[in-house]
Structures are given as structure tokens and as C-alpha cells.
Motif scaffolding. Structure first.
Motif, PDB file in Angstrom:
ATOM      1  N   GLY A 172       0.770  -1.235   0.000  1.00  0.00           N
ATOM      2  CA  GLY A 172       0.000   0.000   0.000  1.00  0.00           C
ATOM      3  C   GLY A 172       0.799   1.282   0.000  1.00  0.00           C
ATOM      4  O   GLY A 172       0.237   2.359   0.158  1.00  0.00           O
ATOM      5  N   GLY A 173       2.095   1.196  -0.184  1.00  0.00           N
ATOM      6  CA  GLY A 173       2.953   2.383  -0.161  1.00  0.00           C
ATOM      7  C   GLY A 173       4.382   1.984  -0.446  1.00  0.00           C
ATOM      8  O   GLY A 173       4.636   0.967  -1.087  1.00  0.00           O
ATOM      9  N   GLY A 174       5.332   2.778   0.049  1.00  0.00           N
ATOM     10  CA  GLY A 174       6.717   2.459  -0.242  1.00  0.00           C
ATOM     11  C   GLY A 174       7.686   3.090   0.723  1.00  0.00           C
ATOM     12  O   GLY A 174       7.330   3.939   1.548  1.00  0.00           O
ATOM     13  N   LEU A 175       8.933   2.656   0.629  1.00  0.00           N
ATOM     14  CA  LEU A 175      10.022   3.209   1.422  1.00  0.00           C
ATOM     15  C   LEU A 175      10.723   4.292   0.611  1.00  0.00           C
ATOM     16  O   LEU A 175      10.934   4.154  -0.594  1.00  0.00           O
ATOM     17  N   LEU A 176      11.100   5.369   1.302  1.00  0.00           N
ATOM     18  CA  LEU A 176      11.744   6.509   0.662  1.00  0.00           C
ATOM     19  C   LEU A 176      13.101   6.762   1.316  1.00  0.00           C
ATOM     20  O   LEU A 176      13.176   7.068   2.504  1.00  0.00           O
ATOM     21  N   LEU A 177      14.174   6.592   0.537  1.00  0.00           N
ATOM     22  CA  LEU A 177      15.535   6.835   1.003  1.00  0.00           C
ATOM     23  C   LEU A 177      16.027   8.112   0.325  1.00  0.00           C
ATOM     24  O   LEU A 177      16.346   8.108  -0.862  1.00  0.00           O
ATOM     25  N   THR A 178      16.050   9.209   1.072  1.00  0.00           N
ATOM     26  CA  THR A 178      16.394  10.510   0.508  1.00  0.00           C
ATOM     27  C   THR A 178      17.662  11.057   1.151  1.00  0.00           C
ATOM     28  O   THR A 178      17.687  11.365   2.345  1.00  0.00           O
ATOM     29  N   LYS A 179      18.729  11.132   0.376  1.00  0.00           N
ATOM     30  CA  LYS A 179      20.006  11.697   0.807  1.00  0.00           C
ATOM     31  C   LYS A 179      20.500  11.049   2.106  1.00  0.00           C
ATOM     32  O   LYS A 179      20.928  11.733   3.041  1.00  0.00           O
ATOM     33  N   VAL A 180      20.434   9.725   2.145  1.00  0.00           N
ATOM     34  CA  VAL A 180      20.959   8.977   3.282  1.00  0.00           C
ATOM     35  C   VAL A 180      22.059   8.048   2.791  1.00  0.00           C
ATOM     36  O   VAL A 180      22.318   7.933   1.591  1.00  0.00           O
ATOM     37  N   LEU A 217       9.975   1.223  -3.704  1.00  0.00           N
ATOM     38  CA  LEU A 217      11.236   1.594  -3.053  1.00  0.00           C
ATOM     39  C   LEU A 217      11.897   2.665  -3.909  1.00  0.00           C
ATOM     40  O   LEU A 217      12.211   2.425  -5.078  1.00  0.00           O
ATOM     41  N   SER A 218      12.080   3.836  -3.335  1.00  0.00           N
ATOM     42  CA  SER A 218      12.637   4.965  -4.074  1.00  0.00           C
ATOM     43  C   SER A 218      13.933   5.421  -3.412  1.00  0.00           C
ATOM     44  O   SER A 218      13.964   5.731  -2.217  1.00  0.00           O
ATOM     45  N   ILE A 219      15.010   5.452  -4.206  1.00  0.00           N
ATOM     46  CA  ILE A 219      16.331   5.834  -3.714  1.00  0.00           C
ATOM     47  C   ILE A 219      16.689   7.170  -4.361  1.00  0.00           C
ATOM     48  O   ILE A 219      16.960   7.232  -5.566  1.00  0.00           O
ATOM     49  N   VAL A 220      16.685   8.241  -3.579  1.00  0.00           N
ATOM     50  CA  VAL A 220      16.872   9.587  -4.106  1.00  0.00           C
ATOM     51  C   VAL A 220      18.110  10.210  -3.455  1.00  0.00           C
ATOM     52  O   VAL A 220      18.128  10.484  -2.257  1.00  0.00           O
ATOM     53  N   GLY A 221      19.153  10.399  -4.221  1.00  0.00           N
ATOM     54  CA  GLY A 221      20.355  11.047  -3.701  1.00  0.00           C
ATOM     55  C   GLY A 221      21.053  10.272  -2.601  1.00  0.00           C
ATOM     56  O   GLY A 221      21.883  10.840  -1.885  1.00  0.00           O
TER      57      GLY A 221
END
Length: 438
Positions: A172-180, A217-221
Motif C-alpha cells: 500500500g505504499g513504499g520506502l523513501l531513502l532521501t540523501k541517506v 522503493l525509491s532511492i533519491v540522492g
């Protein structure tokens, strides 16, 4: 509760749950990436939360517990770099309130938005080809923001997320990895990052398109990320169920696993991606020139089953693809496998393709402003017979393809363990890829 030899069944269960691991067992939460296992092994390597103290080891069973384990506040959890190990038990639905009650279209919807009014306002027959704008688009965006704040879960640095057993799911959603930095995600099935409020873009292609927002799963920066032995799909709401408006599919799903915004040093191994259209996007914009020198990613031993496209679609990055298994026979939604985007530098070795009989290997790649692909050891299986094939040569041999593909990508991978013979890839990947197989 019935007692056995002076102990209750509850005590026995508790004792077995906390008993130390035997010599033959492994605590997946303490495992780290191998020193040569792809780009995520570069420099400092990827250790996740393996150094977590005892008070930073959690077992979670719902969204509220997950957010608490990650730091306590979803808005700021991305800044929590304390080493932590989080075990996921059973199914965690992210689209719920704090009492774990399901949320949906009506709960997220801004009062000024309805899909019926939206369709009337932006009908191409009257609106035309210009970008959508105005009160209804603003209300749609607010609705989407309401949902995003609930279903996208921020993960901080030095974290390991690992599923327990073979039934751990995040839906029902996702994990967000932002500048980590330094994150490990393993042994979890991700399902149905469902967007209730897709946006109409009249300028997307000749006929316009509906676009959605959320990835599983979104990997941003972010850097030093290892995603291993996970499963990704659309669960009980596959794209086949999507409505059609303005003659175009009303797309509720975006990517399964995407990396963009300067993301770098990532290993994606032994995962199962299935029954989805836009699978892996690497780099989100041709204009993001700061991505040059980043987006260094390894994909190995992944199983792509009946996907539509983007496996992966790459801009800028030095991407190593080896020992992946692609199975798309009888898939009417297939578009292409590898997208050769602007300045992309894909180095592909010993990948196996199981496609329809008579399939043209030139259709495995799509040139999207890119011109280079190094590829060797590819096998194509049609009608039960496999043979080695050069995808690049097949593409270049087609007179209709006026832009030819260069085999010079300017680099050669060095971070990998054993590369298996291509003929053995289907058996290895089917046996080992996906959640529940560690």
C-alpha cells in the motif's frame, strides 16, 4: 492456558523466540554486503544497521511500529542516522491510520476534488494539449500530497530492514531513502504502491498519459544501498485492473524500484520483479547533468517476470547487469527490456532472455537518447531452445535503426564475485531470487 512440565505454552513460545542462534543459523540483521558485491561495496562498503546496540533492534508488525522503530516521526526519520535493525513480521499495510484502520480514496481526497469533475475539466477535446492547471488540478495535487504523507515511509542512514521468515510484506505504499547513506533492505515482499490520484499530462506523448507518483522503493540522492532477496509486484491491484480515461490507461502505479537525484553506489541482487509496467528507472531527467559520474549501480541475479519495460532504463550511470533472468513469453504488455538513455553506460554480461518463439533480439533494447551498450554472453530462449546472441549486433543489423549502438561504454566493472555461465542462470535465479529464500 495449558501448562507443559510446569511451563505455559506462552513461555515456551517466548523462550524459543529469544533463544540464541545456533551455529548453523545466521542473523540476517547483522549481515553486511560482501566486499566485492557490486557498486555498493565501493569505498566504505554497505553495513546497514549491523552495529546497532541492543536497544536499537526492533520487530515491527504494523505501520505505527515501523515509524517508531525508524525514529518516531515520519517527517524527520530520514535524519535519524543511529544504527538500527528492524525486523518485519507479517504484513504491514502503510495505507492505514494510527489505529491500523485502512485508508483510501475518500480519506485522502481533498474536498474540492472528484475524479468526475477532473475528467470534465481536462477533457482533451476541450482542454487541448497544454499543461493542466487550475483549481481542480490544485485539489488533485493536495489529495496526492495527503496520501504521500501517509504511505511514503522515510528511512534514515545506517539502517537494516529485513523480513522474518517467508511472509514479510510491506503493502500500500513504499520506502523513501532521501540523501541517506548505508541502508540494507532484504527478504521483504513489496506490493501495490497505489496512487489514488494520477495526474493527466496532455503533453506526454502524442496522445497524452496518466502518471502516478509512488514507487515501492525509491532511492533519491542516497549512497551505499543494498537491496537483496526482495519481491516487488502490484499485489491484488495489478495494472490489468486499471480504468481507461481519455483513451489512455489510468495508471495507478509508478516504479517498483527507482534510483535518481544523484543516487550512487547501489547493489540490487536476487530480487523478483513481476507483472508490472515501469520497473526500474535509473535517473529521472535528461537535464540532471549532476548525475554524470553517479548512478553507479549493479544488478545481478534478479528475476524479471512479465514486466513491461525499464529493466532497467538508465540515464548517465555506470550500470553493471549480470546473470539476470528475463522471462516475458506470452506477455502482451511487453515494450522493451533495457532503456539506453542519455549518457548511459550499461555493461551487460551473461544475461538470459526467455521470450516468445521467433522474438527479435533487437527489440530487447530501446534507444532513448543513448548510444552505447557493452554486452556479452547473452542467451535467448525461444520455443524451448536457447542460443547465444548479440543484442547489439541484432539492433545494428536492422536498417530501420539509423542510430547505431556503440559497444564502447568507457569502463569495465571490477566489483563482482563469480559470474555464472549464462546457461545456468534460469535455474539459479528461479531457485534463489525473491523474498523467503534466504
Amino acid at each position: 492456558m495449558k501448562k507443559i512440565a510446569g511451563m505455559t505454552l506462552a513461555f515456551l513460545f517466548w523462550a524459543s523466540a529469544i533463544a540464541p542462534l545456533s551455529a548453523s543459523q545466521t542473523d540476517l540483521g547483522r549481515e553486511v554486503l560482501g566486499k566485492n558485491d557490486g557498486w555498493a561495496a565501493y569505498s566504505t562498503g554497505t553495513t546497514g544497521g549491523s552495529k546497532a546496540s541492543a536497544d536499537q533492534v526492533f520487530t515491527v508488525t504494523n505501520r505505527q511500529e515501523l515509524v517508531k522503530a525508524l525514529g518516531g516521526d515520519n517527517k524527520t526519520n530520514g535524519a535519524n542516522d543511529t544504527p538500527k535493525i528492524i525486523y518485519v513480521r507479517g504484513t504491514i499495510n502503510l495505507s492505514v491510520d494510527d489505529q491500523n484502520r485502512p485508508l483510501g480514496y475518500n480519506e485522502y481526497r481533498d474536498p474540492a476534488y472528484t475524479i468526475e469533475e477532473y475528467l470534465k475539466a481536462y477533457d482533451p477535446k476541450t482542454w487541448g494539449k497544454k499543461d493542466v492547471a487550475g483549481p481542480l488540478e490544485e485539489a488533485r495535487a493536495r489529495s496526492q500530497k495527503n496520501q504521500a504523507e501517509r504511505v511514503l515511509i522515510n528511512v534514515g542512514s545506517n539502517t537494516t530492514l529485513v523480513g522474518l521468515g517467508n511472509e514479510a510484506k510491506i503493502v500500500g505504499g513504499g520506502l523513501l531513502l532521501t540523501k541517506v547513506d548505508n541502508v540494507i533492505v532484504r527478504n521483504i515482499e513489496f506490493q501495490d504502491a497505489y496512487d489514488y490520484f494520477p495526474q493527466w499530462d496532455p503533453t506526454d506523448g502524442a496522445e497524452g498519459n496518466w502518471n502516478s507518483e509512488y514507487d515501492n522503493l525509491s532511492i533519491v540522492g542516497s549512497t551505499h544501498v543494498w537491496v537483496d532477496h526482495c519481491t516487488f509486484n502490484d499485489g491484488e491491484r495489478p495494472d490489468a485492473f486499471n480504468e481507461t480515461y481519455y483513451g489512455r490507461e489510468y495508471q495507478h502505479h509508478d516504479g517498483l524500484l527507482d534510483a535518481k537525484g544523484g543516487a550512487d553506489l547501489i547493489t540490487i541482487s536476487y530480487n523478483h520483479f513481476s507483472e508490472h509496467s515501469k520497473t526500474n528507472l535509473i535517473g529521472s531527467s535528461d537535464s540532471a547533468t549532476t548525475d554524470e559520474g553517479r548512478l553507479r549501480i549493479t544488478f545481478h541475479h534478479n528475476f524479471y517476470e512479465n514486466i513491461g519495460e525499464r529493466a532497467p532504463r538508465v540515464r548517465f550511470g555506470q550500470v553493471h547487469l549480470y546473470n539476470n533472468y528475463y522471462k516475458s513469453d506470452g506477455n502482451e504488455h511487453y515494450v522493451y527490456t533495457w532503456g539506453i538513455g542519455k549518457s548511459s553506460k550499461i555493461y551487460a554480461e551473461n544475461n538470459y532472455f526467455e521470450m516468445d518463439p521467433g522474438f527479435d533480439p533487437a527489440k530487447l533494447i530501446w534507444l532513448a537518447k543513448g548510444t552505447a551498450l557493452y554486452e556479452t554472453g547473452s542467451y535467448l530462449n525461444g520455443a524451448g531452445k536457447h542460443h547465444e546472441v548479440s543484442i547489439v549486433d541484432a539492433y545494428n543489423a536492422n536498417p530501420a535503426n539509423t542510430t547505431k549502438v556503440s559497444k564502447d561504454v568507457g569502463w569495465k566493472p571490477s566489483l563482482f564475485d563469480k559470474i555464472d555461465p549464462t546457461q545456468s542462470v534460469p535455474a539459479i535465479v528461479k531457485a534463489k531470487a525473491g523474498a523467503g529464500k534466504l
